[in-house]
Design a protein around this motif. Sequence first.
Motif: not given
Ligand code: PLP
Length: 264
Positions: A13, A18-19, A42, A44, A49, A80, A105, A107, A111, A207, A212, A253
Amino acid sequence: MSPVVVWTIAGFDPSSGAGITADLMTFAAHGLFGCSAITALTVQSTLGVAATEVVRPELLQHTLEHLFADLPPTGVKIGMLGSPENARVISRFLAENNSIPVVLDPVLRSSSGHALFPVSGIDELRNTLLPHVSFTTPNWSELALLSGQCVTSLDEATAAARALQQRCDLLNVVVTGGDQQTPTDLLVTATGECFLFPGEHIATTSTHGTGCAFSSSLLAHLVQGESAPEAVRGAKAFVADALRRAPGLGKGRGPLGLLPRSTW
Ligand code: PLP
């Protein structure tokens, strides 16, 4: 004394909420040395994203093998996966190295609603990867998708966790409730015990990446020798502190404050 090495196998990310980068910060906050294998890139920010590109399974496999030969882990966190092919590569790797704690986790989507794993690959994830994992940390909707059962209460969450464990003898399930009105986490251990961890609702929009941070902190507590309930309690306290320390960055967020404020 050399530091304890742990790995994260997860997505990247670029906004560091995250990530992989959030996992590495979490490991550092617990005094561990983190290595990483990237499963997907990603595009984002705190606003959500915009795109994803999955790493080829051959490249992921090469990363795992190359890293293992030099910096073998005392524990692995998986986030992920990006594709069922990547899930299969990680399953094969774990089948050969199965004596360490592994936290998954699951994923499935961000969110902001972007798919991070195809729904058509969930059976494969459950059947090939989950049997090699010692802890999984789904929220209610991820648990429903993984188990194929309805999850709208803690009783249903317990039943769905037990259904997952039927095929995975050594699996501990931590159902996270941070996104619920009452943020209670539930641990159903591999030996069948249930523990509830009530939490307080923390008013913040920062949040991004809580899942993660929770799963990486859980692994950190486990490799430091804590029992399953102690490790869940420790990870929950870490995330609550990180939410309170959030730096307030971005227009959406925002990220958590994973490192002590004095670090930046
Ligand atoms: N991007 C990556 C690489 C992630 O690992 C995750 C969640 O584990 C997300 C995005 C999503 O995070 P969030 O649910 O806080 O948007």
